[in-house]
Design a protein around this motif. Sequence first.
Motif, PDB file in Angstrom:
ATOM      1  N   GLU A   1      -4.151  -0.179  -1.435  1.00 31.53           N
ATOM      2  CA  GLU A   1      -2.879  -0.764  -1.023  1.00 31.53           C
ATOM      3  C   GLU A   1      -2.952  -2.283  -1.069  1.00 31.53           C
ATOM      4  OE1 GLU A   1      -1.549   3.144   1.550  1.00 31.53           O
ATOM      5  OE2 GLU A   1      -1.852   1.276   2.642  1.00 31.53           O
ATOM      6  N   SER A   2      -4.121  -2.832  -0.757  1.00 33.15           N
ATOM      7  CA  SER A   2      -4.289  -4.287  -0.864  1.00 33.15           C
ATOM      8  C   SER A   2      -4.138  -4.722  -2.314  1.00 33.15           C
ATOM      9  CB  SER A   2      -5.672  -4.716  -0.366  1.00 33.15           C
ATOM     10  OG  SER A   2      -5.859  -4.296   0.960  1.00 33.15           O
ATOM     11  N   MET A   3      -4.657  -3.907  -3.225  1.00 29.42           N
ATOM     12  CA  MET A   3      -4.531  -4.232  -4.648  1.00 29.42           C
ATOM     13  C   MET A   3      -3.061  -4.310  -5.052  1.00 29.42           C
ATOM     14  SD  MET A   3      -7.468  -1.781  -6.253  1.00 29.42           S
ATOM     15  CE  MET A   3      -7.141  -2.127  -7.969  1.00 29.42           C
ATOM     16  N   LEU A   4      -2.275  -3.376  -4.550  1.00 29.48           N
ATOM     17  CA  LEU A   4      -0.853  -3.368  -4.918  1.00 29.48           C
ATOM     18  C   LEU A   4      -0.164  -4.623  -4.392  1.00 29.48           C
ATOM     19  CD1 LEU A   4      -0.048   0.399  -4.279  1.00 29.48           C
ATOM     20  CD2 LEU A   4      -0.402  -0.747  -6.478  1.00 29.48           C
ATOM     21  N   ILE A   5      -0.552  -5.032  -3.191  1.00 24.07           N
ATOM     22  CA  ILE A   5       0.054  -6.232  -2.621  1.00 24.07           C
ATOM     23  C   ILE A   5      -0.320  -7.458  -3.448  1.00 24.07           C
ATOM     24  CG2 ILE A   5      -0.104  -7.776  -0.612  1.00 24.07           C
ATOM     25  CD1 ILE A   5      -0.160  -5.065   1.006  1.00 24.07           C
ATOM     26  N   LEU A   6      -1.588  -7.543  -3.811  1.00 25.58           N
ATOM     27  CA  LEU A   6      -2.022  -8.686  -4.621  1.00 25.58           C
ATOM     28  C   LEU A   6      -1.322  -8.668  -5.982  1.00 25.58           C
ATOM     29  CD1 LEU A   6      -5.802  -8.687  -3.664  1.00 25.58           C
ATOM     30  CD2 LEU A   6      -4.140 -10.472  -3.146  1.00 25.58           C
ATOM     31  N   GLU A   7      -1.140  -7.493  -6.515  1.00 18.64           N
ATOM     32  CA  GLU A   7      -0.466  -7.380  -7.807  1.00 18.64           C
ATOM     33  C   GLU A   7       0.977  -7.870  -7.702  1.00 18.64           C
ATOM     34  OE1 GLU A   7      -2.316  -4.085 -10.651  1.00 18.64           O
ATOM     35  OE2 GLU A   7      -0.659  -3.349  -9.456  1.00 18.64           O
ATOM     36  N   ALA A   8       1.650  -7.414  -6.654  1.00 17.35           N
ATOM     37  CA  ALA A   8       3.035  -7.856  -6.446  1.00 17.35           C
ATOM     38  C   ALA A   8       3.074  -9.357  -6.163  1.00 17.35           C
ATOM     39  CB  ALA A   8       3.658  -7.079  -5.295  1.00 17.35           C
ATOM     40  N   GLY A   9       1.994  -9.879  -5.615  1.00 14.33           N
ATOM     41  CA  GLY A   9       1.912 -11.306  -5.307  1.00 14.33           C
ATOM     42  C   GLY A   9       1.545 -12.159  -6.518  1.00 14.33           C
ATOM     43  N   GLY A  10       1.448 -11.543  -7.671  1.00 15.27           N
ATOM     44  CA  GLY A  10       1.267 -12.314  -8.902  1.00 15.27           C
ATOM     45  C   GLY A  10      -0.180 -12.510  -9.328  1.00 15.27           C
ATOM     46  N   PHE A  11      -1.115 -11.789  -8.723  1.00 17.81           N
ATOM     47  CA  PHE A  11      -2.504 -11.893  -9.180  1.00 17.81           C
ATOM     48  C   PHE A  11      -2.666 -10.979 -10.384  1.00 17.81           C
ATOM     49  CE2 PHE A  11      -2.515 -13.538  -4.962  1.00 17.81           C
ATOM     50  CZ  PHE A  11      -3.359 -14.632  -5.065  1.00 17.81           C
ATOM     51  N   ASP A  12      -3.007 -11.559 -11.514  1.00 19.01           N
ATOM     52  CA  ASP A  12      -3.001 -10.767 -12.747  1.00 19.01           C
ATOM     53  C   ASP A  12      -4.367 -10.188 -13.084  1.00 19.01           C
ATOM     54  OD1 ASP A  12      -3.825 -13.353 -13.157  1.00 19.01           O
ATOM     55  OD2 ASP A  12      -3.059 -13.483 -15.192  1.00 19.01           O
ATOM     56  N   VAL A  13      -5.398 -10.606 -12.343  1.00 18.87           N
ATOM     57  CA  VAL A  13      -6.700  -9.952 -12.477  1.00 18.87           C
ATOM     58  C   VAL A  13      -7.118  -9.509 -11.070  1.00 18.87           C
ATOM     59  CG1 VAL A  13      -9.135 -10.231 -13.039  1.00 18.87           C
ATOM     60  CG2 VAL A  13      -7.410 -11.379 -14.443  1.00 18.87           C
ATOM     61  N   LEU A  14      -7.438  -8.238 -10.938  1.00 17.56           N
ATOM     62  CA  LEU A  14      -7.901  -7.734  -9.645  1.00 17.56           C
ATOM     63  C   LEU A  14      -9.313  -7.218  -9.811  1.00 17.56           C
ATOM     64  CD1 LEU A  14      -4.853  -5.691  -8.314  1.00 17.56           C
ATOM     65  CD2 LEU A  14      -5.490  -8.050  -7.820  1.00 17.56           C
ATOM     66  N   ILE A  15     -10.193  -7.713  -8.962  1.00 19.99           N
ATOM     67  CA  ILE A  15     -11.582  -7.271  -9.021  1.00 19.99           C
ATOM     68  C   ILE A  15     -11.908  -6.538  -7.729  1.00 19.99           C
ATOM     69  CG2 ILE A  15     -13.991  -8.019  -9.210  1.00 19.99           C
ATOM     70  CD1 ILE A  15     -13.019 -10.427 -10.799  1.00 19.99           C
ATOM     71  N   VAL A  16     -12.393  -5.326  -7.866  1.00 16.70           N
ATOM     72  CA  VAL A  16     -12.813  -4.571  -6.692  1.00 16.70           C
ATOM     73  C   VAL A  16     -14.329  -4.520  -6.705  1.00 16.70           C
ATOM     74  CG1 VAL A  16     -12.588  -2.423  -5.403  1.00 16.70           C
ATOM     75  CG2 VAL A  16     -10.771  -3.115  -6.965  1.00 16.70           C
ATOM     76  N   GLU A  17     -14.921  -5.075  -5.666  1.00 14.36           N
ATOM     77  CA  GLU A  17     -16.386  -5.103  -5.589  1.00 14.36           C
ATOM     78  C   GLU A  17     -16.857  -3.931  -4.740  1.00 14.36           C
ATOM     79  OE1 GLU A  17     -17.995  -8.344  -3.342  1.00 14.36           O
ATOM     80  OE2 GLU A  17     -20.052  -7.770  -3.773  1.00 14.36           O
ATOM     81  N   THR A  18     -17.892  -3.267  -5.211  1.00 13.21           N
ATOM     82  CA  THR A  18     -18.435  -2.193  -4.390  1.00 13.21           C
ATOM     83  C   THR A  18     -19.955  -2.216  -4.422  1.00 13.21           C
ATOM     84  OG1 THR A  18     -18.677   0.199  -4.244  1.00 13.21           O
ATOM     85  CG2 THR A  18     -18.035  -0.646  -6.339  1.00 13.21           C
ATOM     86  N   VAL A  19     -20.546  -1.876  -3.295  1.00 13.08           N
ATOM     87  CA  VAL A  19     -21.997  -1.835  -3.229  1.00 13.08           C
ATOM     88  C   VAL A  19     -22.463  -0.509  -3.806  1.00 13.08           C
ATOM     89  CG1 VAL A  19     -23.974  -1.863  -1.682  1.00 13.08           C
ATOM     90  CG2 VAL A  19     -21.992  -3.273  -1.194  1.00 13.08           C
ATOM     91  N   GLY A  20     -23.447  -0.594  -4.688  1.00 11.39           N
ATOM     92  CA  GLY A  20     -23.836   0.607  -5.431  1.00 11.39           C
ATOM     93  C   GLY A  20     -24.627   1.609  -4.633  1.00 11.39           C
ATOM     94  N   VAL A  21     -23.957   2.388  -3.859  1.00 13.75           N
ATOM     95  CA  VAL A  21     -24.688   3.397  -3.115  1.00 13.75           C
ATOM     96  C   VAL A  21     -24.161   4.807  -3.332  1.00 13.75           C
ATOM     97  CG1 VAL A  21     -25.536   1.878  -1.298  1.00 13.75           C
ATOM     98  CG2 VAL A  21     -23.309   2.949  -1.051  1.00 13.75           C
ATOM     99  N   GLY A  22     -23.352   5.007  -4.349  1.00 11.92           N
ATOM    100  CA  GLY A  22     -22.981   6.376  -4.677  1.00 11.92           C
ATOM    101  C   GLY A  22     -21.508   6.666  -4.528  1.00 11.92           C
ATOM    102  N   GLN A  23     -21.154   7.146  -3.338  1.00 14.89           N
ATOM    103  CA  GLN A  23     -19.782   7.624  -3.139  1.00 14.89           C
ATOM    104  C   GLN A  23     -18.726   6.562  -3.375  1.00 14.89           C
ATOM    105  OE1 GLN A  23     -19.227   9.246   0.752  1.00 14.89           O
ATOM    106  NE2 GLN A  23     -18.145  10.955  -0.193  1.00 14.89           N
ATOM    107  N   ASN A  24     -19.031   5.356  -2.977  1.00 10.08           N
ATOM    108  CA  ASN A  24     -18.052   4.276  -3.131  1.00 10.08           C
ATOM    109  C   ASN A  24     -17.604   4.116  -4.567  1.00 10.08           C
ATOM    110  OD1 ASN A  24     -19.073   3.842  -0.671  1.00 10.08           O
ATOM    111  ND2 ASN A  24     -19.959   1.847  -1.085  1.00 10.08           N
TER     112      ASN A  24
END
Length: 341
Positions: free
Chosen positions: A145-168
Amino acid sequence: MSAPPRGMPPARLDVAALAAGVREGSRAAIARAITLVESSRPDHRVLASELLAELAPHTGGSVRVGITGVPGAGKSTFINALGVRLIARGSRVGVVAVDPSSRRTGGSILGDRTRMGELTQSEQAFVRPSPSGRQLGGVARATRESMLILEAGGFDVLIVETVGVGQNEIAVSEMVDTFVLLTLAGAGDQLQGIKRGILELADVIAVNKADGDGESRARVAARDLMGAMRLLLPGKDVRRPPVLTCSALTGAGLDEVWEAVLEHRSHLRMGGSLAARRAQQQQDWMWAMVDAHLEDAVRETPSVRERRASLEADVREGRLTAVEGADRIVRWYAQDLQRPG
Ligand code: GDP
């Protein structure tokens, strides 16, 4: 904070005004909107849902990229360096983190603030750490949902960072177009350090820290990984993820990694599978939300809330099997549902 008593209208928030603020790119409005979607309070959920419905027509236009890697792989350094480059080329970059384990430090928040220093200071970037102290399901929802807000806010690149532990990773691969695995050379056997499942999710692989003494080792590791990918994904017509080397510290190879991301994306677009991927993600998300709603409802129902601690102890200490415990929880929930009021 607790929810208002049942039947009371939630404290009114001007959703239309907040949506307008987000669309204008107001940082305060974006921050407020993200805080709203991160909340699990029932009245906030209602408002969040209204807000997201208002913003929906203005979403979908960003390049959505997931970045994963074990702690220390250089994710923050990489995202900072890449983000600064993209901004220099005129992009606006939003970063959100998925790290349900961030409870341990009260959030990777502090770390990220300093490690992504340049990016956090840029007007053209918005860095949002993972909401701390939550289950993966809750974090995943808040992140989407945060991604959608940033997208609507005009951010044209979205990066989602995740720690490599499997399920994430699975959760994140379900919200992005392109999934980048950032890995390292030298940590013993390459493939032991990397879960096979993560290799299978990766669309682009980059061996980081290819600088100084590390450069040749990174190249060898990249070659080994390429070989491994050929075994994992055999066949002539299979698209295997490119394996590159880079240095988040010197910037070497970062442009190539970004080109590989865009190349993967245009590959998806041309085959029409970008739309298909996103459509499938929407459908999966719908069911994930149903799961999350039900789980919240079950946990919050009075009979379960009151008896949960002792039931959990019974299961932990072997007086009750997990199956019996689950049956009881579902039964209590069903009984509460039948009760009037
Ligand atoms: P994260 O835990 O994956 O976010 O990793 P960080 O970005 O915090 O980096 C971990 C450590 O590796 C830090 O000390 C960084 O300075 C260092 N580091 C990150 N990228 C590089 C790189 O490309 N080359 C070298 N030599 N060090 C790096």
